[in-house]
Design a protein around this motif. Structure first.
Motif, PDB file in Angstrom:
ATOM      1  N   VAL A 171       1.045  -1.170  -0.023  1.00 55.42           N
ATOM      2  CA  VAL A 171       0.083  -0.011   0.045  1.00 55.42           C
ATOM      3  C   VAL A 171       0.915   1.237   0.091  1.00 55.42           C
ATOM      4  CG1 VAL A 171      -1.501   1.164   1.401  1.00 55.42           C
ATOM      5  CG2 VAL A 171      -1.721  -1.239   1.282  1.00 55.42           C
ATOM      6  N   LYS A 172       0.537   2.130  -0.824  1.00 60.37           N
ATOM      7  CA  LYS A 172       1.295   3.399  -1.175  1.00 60.37           C
ATOM      8  C   LYS A 172       0.754   4.485  -0.069  1.00 60.37           C
ATOM      9  CE  LYS A 172       2.482   3.093  -5.739  1.00 60.37           C
ATOM     10  NZ  LYS A 172       2.260   4.069  -6.960  1.00 60.37           N
ATOM     11  N   LEU A 173       1.374   4.974   1.029  1.00 64.14           N
ATOM     12  CA  LEU A 173       0.722   6.223   1.953  1.00 64.14           C
ATOM     13  C   LEU A 173       0.697   7.553   0.838  1.00 64.14           C
ATOM     14  CD1 LEU A 173      -0.521   6.913   4.751  1.00 64.14           C
ATOM     15  CD2 LEU A 173       1.728   7.236   5.275  1.00 64.14           C
ATOM     16  N   VAL A 174      -0.274   7.762   0.347  1.00 63.08           N
ATOM     17  CA  VAL A 174      -0.147   8.996  -0.438  1.00 63.08           C
ATOM     18  C   VAL A 174      -0.177  10.279   0.444  1.00 63.08           C
ATOM     19  CG1 VAL A 174      -1.650  10.473  -2.302  1.00 63.08           C
ATOM     20  CG2 VAL A 174      -1.537   7.846  -2.295  1.00 63.08           C
ATOM     21  N   ASP A 175      -1.226  10.399   1.231  1.00 64.15           N
ATOM     22  CA  ASP A 175      -1.195  11.622   2.150  1.00 64.15           C
ATOM     23  C   ASP A 175      -1.951  11.087   3.502  1.00 64.15           C
ATOM     24  OD1 ASP A 175      -3.836  11.782   1.417  1.00 64.15           O
ATOM     25  OD2 ASP A 175      -3.320  13.236  -0.302  1.00 64.15           O
ATOM     26  N   PHE A 176      -1.883  11.999   4.436  1.00 62.64           N
ATOM     27  CA  PHE A 176      -3.031  11.873   5.810  1.00 62.64           C
ATOM     28  C   PHE A 176      -2.828  13.175   6.320  1.00 62.64           C
ATOM     29  CE2 PHE A 176       0.768  11.605   8.457  1.00 62.64           C
ATOM     30  CZ  PHE A 176       1.672  11.198   7.698  1.00 62.64           C
ATOM     31  N   LYS A 177      -3.728  13.087   7.292  1.00 64.89           N
ATOM     32  CA  LYS A 177      -4.000  14.013   8.277  1.00 64.89           C
ATOM     33  C   LYS A 177      -3.779  13.775   9.626  1.00 64.89           C
ATOM     34  CE  LYS A 177      -8.001  14.885  10.013  1.00 64.89           C
ATOM     35  NZ  LYS A 177      -8.795  14.601  11.233  1.00 64.89           N
ATOM     36  N   LEU A 178      -3.343  14.565  10.617  1.00 64.80           N
ATOM     37  CA  LEU A 178      -2.935  14.215  11.926  1.00 64.80           C
ATOM     38  C   LEU A 178      -3.609  15.378  12.730  1.00 64.80           C
ATOM     39  CD1 LEU A 178       0.772  12.899  11.803  1.00 64.80           C
ATOM     40  CD2 LEU A 178      -1.146  11.505  11.820  1.00 64.80           C
ATOM     41  N   GLU A 179      -4.027  14.863  14.082  1.00 66.69           N
ATOM     42  CA  GLU A 179      -4.185  15.928  14.964  1.00 66.69           C
ATOM     43  C   GLU A 179      -3.516  15.713  16.204  1.00 66.69           C
ATOM     44  OE1 GLU A 179      -8.570  16.560  15.354  1.00 66.69           O
ATOM     45  OE2 GLU A 179      -8.909  16.510  13.306  1.00 66.69           O
ATOM     46  N   PHE A 180      -2.986  16.759  16.951  1.00 66.65           N
ATOM     47  CA  PHE A 180      -2.474  16.639  17.955  1.00 66.65           C
ATOM     48  C   PHE A 180      -3.104  17.230  19.353  1.00 66.65           C
ATOM     49  CE2 PHE A 180       0.456  16.313  14.573  1.00 66.65           C
ATOM     50  CZ  PHE A 180       1.588  15.111  15.024  1.00 66.65           C
ATOM     51  N   GLY A 181      -2.706  16.394  20.414  1.00 68.87           N
ATOM     52  CA  GLY A 181      -3.326  17.063  21.790  1.00 68.87           C
ATOM     53  C   GLY A 181      -2.300  17.488  22.705  1.00 68.87           C
ATOM     54  N   LYS A 182      -2.608  18.436  23.606  1.00 68.62           N
ATOM     55  CA  LYS A 182      -1.935  18.507  24.809  1.00 68.62           C
ATOM     56  C   LYS A 182      -2.340  17.809  26.000  1.00 68.62           C
ATOM     57  CE  LYS A 182      -1.065  23.057  24.740  1.00 68.62           C
ATOM     58  NZ  LYS A 182      -0.422  24.149  25.142  1.00 68.62           N
ATOM     59  N   THR A 183      -1.469  17.207  26.874  1.00 65.38           N
ATOM     60  CA  THR A 183      -2.055  16.517  28.020  1.00 65.38           C
ATOM     61  C   THR A 183      -2.075  17.688  29.249  1.00 65.38           C
ATOM     62  OG1 THR A 183       0.089  15.851  28.798  1.00 65.38           O
ATOM     63  CG2 THR A 183      -1.106  14.069  27.416  1.00 65.38           C
ATOM     64  N   ALA A 184      -2.707  17.201  30.319  1.00 65.86           N
ATOM     65  CA  ALA A 184      -2.639  18.137  31.495  1.00 65.86           C
ATOM     66  C   ALA A 184      -1.440  18.704  31.814  1.00 65.86           C
ATOM     67  CB  ALA A 184      -3.265  17.323  32.478  1.00 65.86           C
ATOM     68  N   ASP A 185      -0.386  17.920  31.762  1.00 67.15           N
ATOM     69  CA  ASP A 185       1.270  18.355  32.010  1.00 67.15           C
ATOM     70  C   ASP A 185       1.482  19.135  30.666  1.00 67.15           C
ATOM     71  OD1 ASP A 185       1.949  16.394  30.427  1.00 67.15           O
ATOM     72  OD2 ASP A 185       2.774  15.151  31.945  1.00 67.15           O
ATOM     73  N   GLY A 186       0.936  19.361  29.684  1.00 63.25           N
ATOM     74  CA  GLY A 186       1.418  19.999  28.524  1.00 63.25           C
ATOM     75  C   GLY A 186       2.131  19.290  27.720  1.00 63.25           C
ATOM     76  N   THR A 187       2.320  18.072  27.626  1.00 60.41           N
ATOM     77  CA  THR A 187       2.788  17.084  26.657  1.00 60.41           C
ATOM     78  C   THR A 187       2.157  17.174  25.420  1.00 60.41           C
ATOM     79  OG1 THR A 187       3.762  16.068  28.560  1.00 60.41           O
ATOM     80  CG2 THR A 187       3.985  14.740  26.277  1.00 60.41           C
ATOM     81  N   ILE A 188       2.714  17.232  24.194  1.00 58.36           N
ATOM     82  CA  ILE A 188       2.116  17.133  22.887  1.00 58.36           C
ATOM     83  C   ILE A 188       1.997  15.664  22.538  1.00 58.36           C
ATOM     84  CG2 ILE A 188       2.254  17.749  20.415  1.00 58.36           C
ATOM     85  CD1 ILE A 188       1.700  20.097  21.734  1.00 58.36           C
ATOM     86  N   VAL A 189       1.072  15.218  22.452  1.00 61.25           N
ATOM     87  CA  VAL A 189       0.897  13.484  21.813  1.00 61.25           C
ATOM     88  C   VAL A 189      -0.091  13.431  20.580  1.00 61.25           C
ATOM     89  CG1 VAL A 189       0.751  12.797  24.191  1.00 61.25           C
ATOM     90  CG2 VAL A 189      -1.182  13.066  23.102  1.00 61.25           C
ATOM     91  N   LEU A 190       0.272  12.642  19.742  1.00 61.28           N
ATOM     92  CA  LEU A 190      -0.607  12.313  18.740  1.00 61.28           C
ATOM     93  C   LEU A 190      -1.990  11.821  19.054  1.00 61.28           C
ATOM     94  CD1 LEU A 190      -0.736  11.903  15.535  1.00 61.28           C
ATOM     95  CD2 LEU A 190      -0.009   9.539  15.881  1.00 61.28           C
ATOM     96  N   ALA A 191      -3.009  12.741  18.599  1.00 65.65           N
ATOM     97  CA  ALA A 191      -4.478  12.040  19.071  1.00 65.65           C
ATOM     98  C   ALA A 191      -5.211  11.871  17.763  1.00 65.65           C
ATOM     99  CB  ALA A 191      -5.020  13.285  19.918  1.00 65.65           C
ATOM    100  N   ASP A 192      -6.474  11.850  17.933  1.00 64.79           N
ATOM    101  CA  ASP A 192      -7.512  11.883  16.915  1.00 64.79           C
ATOM    102  C   ASP A 192      -7.432  10.399  16.516  1.00 64.79           C
ATOM    103  OD1 ASP A 192      -9.577  12.634  15.290  1.00 64.79           O
ATOM    104  OD2 ASP A 192      -8.353  12.564  13.799  1.00 64.79           O
ATOM    105  N   GLU A 193      -7.194   9.947  14.961  1.00 70.66           N
ATOM    106  CA  GLU A 193      -7.193   8.653  14.506  1.00 70.66           C
ATOM    107  C   GLU A 193      -6.442   8.649  13.382  1.00 70.66           C
ATOM    108  OE1 GLU A 193     -11.720   9.083  13.136  1.00 70.66           O
ATOM    109  OE2 GLU A 193     -10.868   7.500  11.893  1.00 70.66           O
ATOM    110  N   ILE A 194      -6.006   7.427  12.985  1.00 75.62           N
ATOM    111  CA  ILE A 194      -5.025   7.162  11.678  1.00 75.62           C
ATOM    112  C   ILE A 194      -5.879   6.010  11.043  1.00 75.62           C
ATOM    113  CG2 ILE A 194      -2.777   6.722  10.452  1.00 75.62           C
ATOM    114  CD1 ILE A 194      -1.631   7.356  13.303  1.00 75.62           C
ATOM    115  N   SER A 195      -6.450   6.418  10.003  1.00 79.08           N
ATOM    116  CA  SER A 195      -7.400   5.272   9.318  1.00 79.08           C
ATOM    117  C   SER A 195      -7.728   5.597   7.842  1.00 79.08           C
ATOM    118  CB  SER A 195      -8.692   5.553  10.180  1.00 79.08           C
ATOM    119  OG  SER A 195      -9.546   6.581   9.754  1.00 79.08           O
TER     120      SER A 195
END
Ligand code: TMP
Ligand code: ASP
Length: 236
Positions: A171-195
């Motif tokens: 499978v070729k990964l052509v493009d995708f959209k990501l969303e990031f979130g901030k936890t209570a302590d301010g850490t940036i984590v990958l959120a939402d979904e990859i699908s």
């Protein structure tokens, strides 16, 4: 872990509180929308496929050092994730021209880029998710410079890991959209979904579309495309 009150209902998922203030439960729906929600439909089995695939990919990414919101899959449609405040940026990585890139720049789909591209959209349905650059995001106080740098670097790492993983599945990964979130302590984590809702997947041999573009473009074979991606990932 039990759901308590519903906190939010989006186009494809619901989010529930739990007894733990740091954790929420995401419940994936079969509902599909496109064109800012103007086009509505159902893709039977999509909720379970997106839930399971997203969780699996996030666990692969965690092993490669990418922090994500994933905590525990509860069942086919529901997952415990870290409670985050979503950074209102849609982060789009492209390896091959398609979709709005092809349209905006007047080029055909399928041009393989020498280097991946990154772009941001302001996550705001009323404004139709306008394209923005990192200076706009800074000016609007959407994220700090450090957070934007972290998000960019994480997004490119996600691309390298997933591109290699998917090519192994034909499978070729052509493009995708990501969303990031901030936890209570301010850490940036990958959120939402990859699908298949949030990525363009093309069969490596035939370039057949195996993602939500089949729904967006009324191509038919939508459920079969999601099932085929499930089959490639899980052998089911
Ligand atoms: P685009 O070519 O329409 O800008 O889409 C780029 C990628 O982002 C594609 O893989 C689909 C995904 N995407 C979403 O996940 N949500 C959206 O609302 C849009 C517009 C695109
Ligand atoms: N999810 C977006 C919407 O409902 C669009 C898309 O994925 O194409 O508008």
């Amino acid at each position: 872990m039990e759901k308590t009150v519903q906190l939010y209902e989006g186009k494809a998922k619901k989010v529930f509180a739990t007894e733990n203030p740091e954790l929420v439960i995401v419940s994936y729906k079969d509902d599909a929308t496109a064109l800012d929600g103007l086009k509505k439909g159902t893709i039977v089995g999509k909720g379970a496929i997106n839930n399971r695939m997203s969780n699996y990919l996030m666990q692969i990414l965690e092993k490669k050092g990418v922090k994500t919101h994933f905590v525990e899959e509860l069942n086919d449609n529901e997952t415990v994730v870290k409670k985050v405040s979503i950074v209102p940026l849609e982060v789009i990585i492209r390896n091959i021209s398609a979709g709005s890139f092809a349209k905006r720049f007047g080029v055909e789909e399928g041009i393989v880029f020498a280097e991946p591209t990154i772009e941001f959209s302001y996550k705001n349905d009323d404004l139709h998710d306008p394209l923005m650059n990192s200076y706009h995001a800074l000016a609007l106080g959407i994220a700090t410079k450090e957070e934007i740098d972290t998000i960019k670097s994480m997004a490119f790492t996600v691309n390298e890991v997933l591109k290699e993983y998917f090519i192994g599945l034909g499978v070729k990964l052509v493009d995708f959209k990501l969303e990031f979130g901030k936890t209570a302590d301010g850490t940036i984590v990958l959120a939402d979904e990859i699908s298949p809702d949030t990525c363009r997947f093309w069969d490596a041999e035939t370039n057949e579309k195996l993602d939500k573009d089949r729904f967006r473009r009324d191509m038919g074979g939508v459920e079969d495309a999601y099932k085929e991606m499930m089959h490639r990932v899980f052998g089911e």
